[in-house]
Enzyme design. Structure first.
Site, PDB file in Angstrom:
ATOM      1  N   CYS A 105      82.181  92.069  67.960  1.00  0.00           N
ATOM      2  CA  CYS A 105      82.998  93.265  68.179  1.00  0.00           C
ATOM      3  C   CYS A 105      83.167  93.605  69.657  1.00  0.00           C
ATOM      4  CB  CYS A 105      82.388  94.451  67.436  1.00  0.00           C
ATOM      5  SG  CYS A 105      82.158  94.127  65.689  1.00  0.00           S
ATOM      6  N   HIS A 246      84.750 101.062  70.243  1.00  0.00           N
ATOM      7  CA  HIS A 246      84.872 100.114  69.136  1.00  0.00           C
ATOM      8  C   HIS A 246      84.895 100.904  67.830  1.00  0.00           C
ATOM      9  CE1 HIS A 246      84.359  97.008  66.310  1.00  0.00           C
ATOM     10  NE2 HIS A 246      83.086  97.259  66.069  1.00  0.00           N
ATOM     11  N   ASN A 276      86.758  98.350  60.454  1.00  0.00           N
ATOM     12  CA  ASN A 276      86.215  97.647  61.616  1.00  0.00           C
ATOM     13  C   ASN A 276      86.900  96.278  61.711  1.00  0.00           C
ATOM     14  OD1 ASN A 276      84.702  96.211  63.466  1.00  0.00           O
ATOM     15  ND2 ASN A 276      82.712  96.838  62.656  1.00  0.00           N
TER      16      ASN A 276
HETATM   17  N1  COA Z   1      79.369 102.605  48.168  1.00  0.00           N
HETATM   18  C1  COA Z   1      78.413 103.375  47.614  1.00  0.00           C
HETATM   19  N2  COA Z   1      77.117 103.308  47.967  1.00  0.00           N
HETATM   20  C2  COA Z   1      76.789 102.433  48.937  1.00  0.00           C
HETATM   21  C3  COA Z   1      77.736 101.610  49.553  1.00  0.00           C
HETATM   22  C4  COA Z   1      79.069 101.714  49.124  1.00  0.00           C
HETATM   23  N3  COA Z   1      80.058 100.975  49.656  1.00  0.00           N
HETATM   24  N4  COA Z   1      77.111 100.837  50.469  1.00  0.00           N
HETATM   25  C5  COA Z   1      75.819 101.182  50.446  1.00  0.00           C
HETATM   26  N5  COA Z   1      75.622 102.144  49.501  1.00  0.00           N
HETATM   27  C6  COA Z   1      74.366 102.802  49.162  1.00  0.00           C
HETATM   28  C7  COA Z   1      73.154 101.992  49.493  1.00  0.00           C
HETATM   29  O1  COA Z   1      72.888 101.077  48.459  1.00  0.00           O
HETATM   30  C8  COA Z   1      72.092 103.053  49.625  1.00  0.00           C
HETATM   31  O2  COA Z   1      71.653 103.391  48.340  1.00  0.00           O
HETATM   32  P1  COA Z   1      70.088 103.659  48.055  1.00  0.00           P
HETATM   33  O3  COA Z   1      69.746 104.842  48.916  1.00  0.00           O
HETATM   34  O4  COA Z   1      70.058 103.920  46.601  1.00  0.00           O
HETATM   35  O5  COA Z   1      69.394 102.403  48.493  1.00  0.00           O
HETATM   36  C9  COA Z   1      72.855 104.264  50.143  1.00  0.00           C
HETATM   37  O6  COA Z   1      74.250 103.985  49.927  1.00  0.00           O
HETATM   38  C10 COA Z   1      72.629 104.548  51.600  1.00  0.00           C
HETATM   39  O7  COA Z   1      72.726 103.332  52.343  1.00  0.00           O
HETATM   40  P2  COA Z   1      72.494 103.301  53.878  1.00  0.00           P
HETATM   41  O8  COA Z   1      72.647 101.899  54.338  1.00  0.00           O
HETATM   42  O9  COA Z   1      71.284 104.039  54.259  1.00  0.00           O
HETATM   43  O10 COA Z   1      73.742 104.196  54.353  1.00  0.00           O
HETATM   44  P3  COA Z   1      74.148 104.588  55.801  1.00  0.00           P
HETATM   45  O11 COA Z   1      74.308 106.041  55.899  1.00  0.00           O
HETATM   46  O12 COA Z   1      73.312 103.896  56.839  1.00  0.00           O
HETATM   47  O13 COA Z   1      75.624 103.973  55.891  1.00  0.00           O
HETATM   48  C11 COA Z   1      76.723 102.072  56.826  1.00  0.00           C
HETATM   49  C12 COA Z   1      75.802 102.598  55.724  1.00  0.00           C
HETATM   50  C13 COA Z   1      76.844 100.574  56.663  1.00  0.00           C
HETATM   51  C14 COA Z   1      78.082 102.725  56.665  1.00  0.00           C
HETATM   52  C15 COA Z   1      76.142 102.431  58.189  1.00  0.00           C
HETATM   53  O14 COA Z   1      74.788 102.045  58.241  1.00  0.00           O
HETATM   54  C16 COA Z   1      76.857 101.775  59.319  1.00  0.00           C
HETATM   55  O15 COA Z   1      78.000 102.089  59.587  1.00  0.00           O
HETATM   56  N6  COA Z   1      76.170 100.875  60.043  1.00  0.00           N
HETATM   57  C17 COA Z   1      76.707 100.216  61.181  1.00  0.00           C
HETATM   58  C18 COA Z   1      77.715  99.255  60.737  1.00  0.00           C
HETATM   59  C19 COA Z   1      78.468  98.706  61.865  1.00  0.00           C
HETATM   60  O16 COA Z   1      79.075  99.420  62.576  1.00  0.00           O
HETATM   61  N7  COA Z   1      78.411  97.410  62.029  1.00  0.00           N
HETATM   62  C20 COA Z   1      79.152  96.720  62.977  1.00  0.00           C
HETATM   63  C21 COA Z   1      78.695  97.042  64.336  1.00  0.00           C
HETATM   64  S1  COA Z   1      79.770  96.283  65.389  1.00  0.00           S
END
Ligand code: COA
Length: 321
Positions: A105, A246, A276
């Site tokens: 990214c 980003h 993204n």
């Molecule tokens: N729909 C519904 N539930 C979902 C889901 C979806 N698409 N994806 C994950 N979940 C669930 C998980 O299973 C978890 O459930 P649990 O608590 O029963 O285990 C719950 O949602 C919370 O997951 P978590 O990973 O803690 O959520 P979060 O608040 O961290 O959000 C992201 C997840 C991926 C959106 C977030 O971590 C993020 O944006 N991370 C960075 C990603 C990124 O930018 N990557 C590229 C960098 S360049």
């Protein structure tokens, strides 16, 4: 600058029919509402060429004027040859030398800085930098924690020496941390673990991410890089007209805004429309903001990125156009 996105829109409601997710979850956790998905016959180079043509047109530059082409991508058409060579062929930019750049990214900013260095060193006059991705080709469409987050697209910029009296790219800072590589990767299909029937069956040729940990590092490194680039430029956040982060997640962008004490109104955000798009994201946002008249001649713009590797960086520029 120029950009291109495929015409097919995949909404959060469409995703509800693919994995166990909801529109509300995706909007609340990411700010995303829809993303674009390339057609089966479209490859990353096709998206890159469309964006590149728009950038050339906007700059009044012919393909034959190009000395170099950089394509930043983690979804190349092939493991080799590099996608920039395939772009060169389609553009007919015969004089250009071409290289690929893999910084996930952060790719667009790494590409801009690489081109700036070649130009500053007198090794090129006119460079085309493109960030392009077909992320849909490397997603695991059974993994709800990743497949909802990414989209396809391309953003491009033509770089030339700044006109007399103008500053162009003022400062850049970059960093990497390879000790955290496993948090965001495609585990198989490379030389460490070549593709086998087993790796494909286990979908190990698809993107894997530990989202929560990546989130934390993304906020810290982008905020720190932004501050360092401002410091290097001798500027403060109050001098900056626009911040282009980003586009990984609206919550990451909001957290960076808080740390920089910069209001949301000065951030260019389009994550709700495209998700993204990895290396394409900053170029795509920059092009949209220039074309719709938000970014105008003389504006100071801060761009900041973070991606797999980990890689990160920030660039301050005076927009000239
Ligand atoms: N729909 C519904 N539930 C979902 C889901 C979806 N698409 N994806 C994950 N979940 C669930 C998980 O299973 C978890 O459930 P649990 O608590 O029963 O285990 C719950 O949602 C919370 O997951 P978590 O990973 O803690 O959520 P979060 O608040 O961290 O959000 C992201 C997840 C991926 C959106 C977030 O971590 C993020 O944006 N991370 C960075 C990603 C990124 O930018 N990557 C590229 C960098 S360049």
């Amino acid at each position: 600058v120029g950009s291109h996105v495929p015409s097919r829109v995949l909404t959060n409601h469409d995703l509800e029919r693919i994995v166990a997710t909801t529109h509300e979850w995706i909007v609340t956790r990411t700010g995303m509402r829809e993303r674009r998905i390339a057609a089966a016959h479209e490859a990353t180079s096709d998206l890159a060429v469309a964006a590149g043509r728009r950038a050339l047109e906007a700059a009044g530059v012919q393909p034959a004027d190009l000395d170099m082409i950089i394509v930043a991508t983690i979804t190349p058409d092939y493991p080799f040859p590099n996608t920039a060579c395939l772009v060169q062929r389609q553009l007919g930019a015969d004089r250009a030398f071409c290289m690929g750049l893999e910084a996930a990214c952060s790719g667009f900013l790494y590409g801009m800085e690489t081109a700036r260095c070649y130009i500053a060193a007198g090794m090129a006059q006119t460079a085309l930098v493109i960030g392009a991705e077909k992320m849909s080709a490397v997603l695991d469409w059974t993994d709800r924690s990743t497949c909802v987050l990414f989209g396809d697209g391309a953003g491009a910029a033509v770089l030339r020496p700044a006109p007399a009296g103008r500053r162009g790219i003022i400062s850049s800072v970059f960093g990497s941390d390879g000790t955290l590589s496993e948090l965001l990767m495609i585990p198989a299909g490379g030389s460490r673990r070549p593709a086998t029937a087993e790796t494909v069956a286990a979908r190990e040729h698809c993107l894997r991410m530990r989202g929560r940990e990546v989130f934390r590092h993304a906020v810290t490194h982008m905020a720190e890089a932004a501050v360092a680039a401002l410091h290097k430029a001798g500027l403060s956040i109050a001098d900056i007209r626009w911040v282009i982060p980003h586009q990984a997640n609206l919550r990451i962008i909001a957290a960076i805004g808080e740390r920089l004490r910069c209001p949301a109104s000065r951030f260019i955000v389009n994550v709700e429309k495209y998700g993204n798009t990895s290396a394409a994201s900053i170029g795509l946002a920059l092009d949209e903001a220039v074309r719709d008249g938000r970014i105008v001649d003389g504006d100071l713009v801060l761009m900041v990125a973070f991606g797999a590797g980990f890689t990160w960086g920030a660039t301050v520029m005076e927009w000239t156009g």
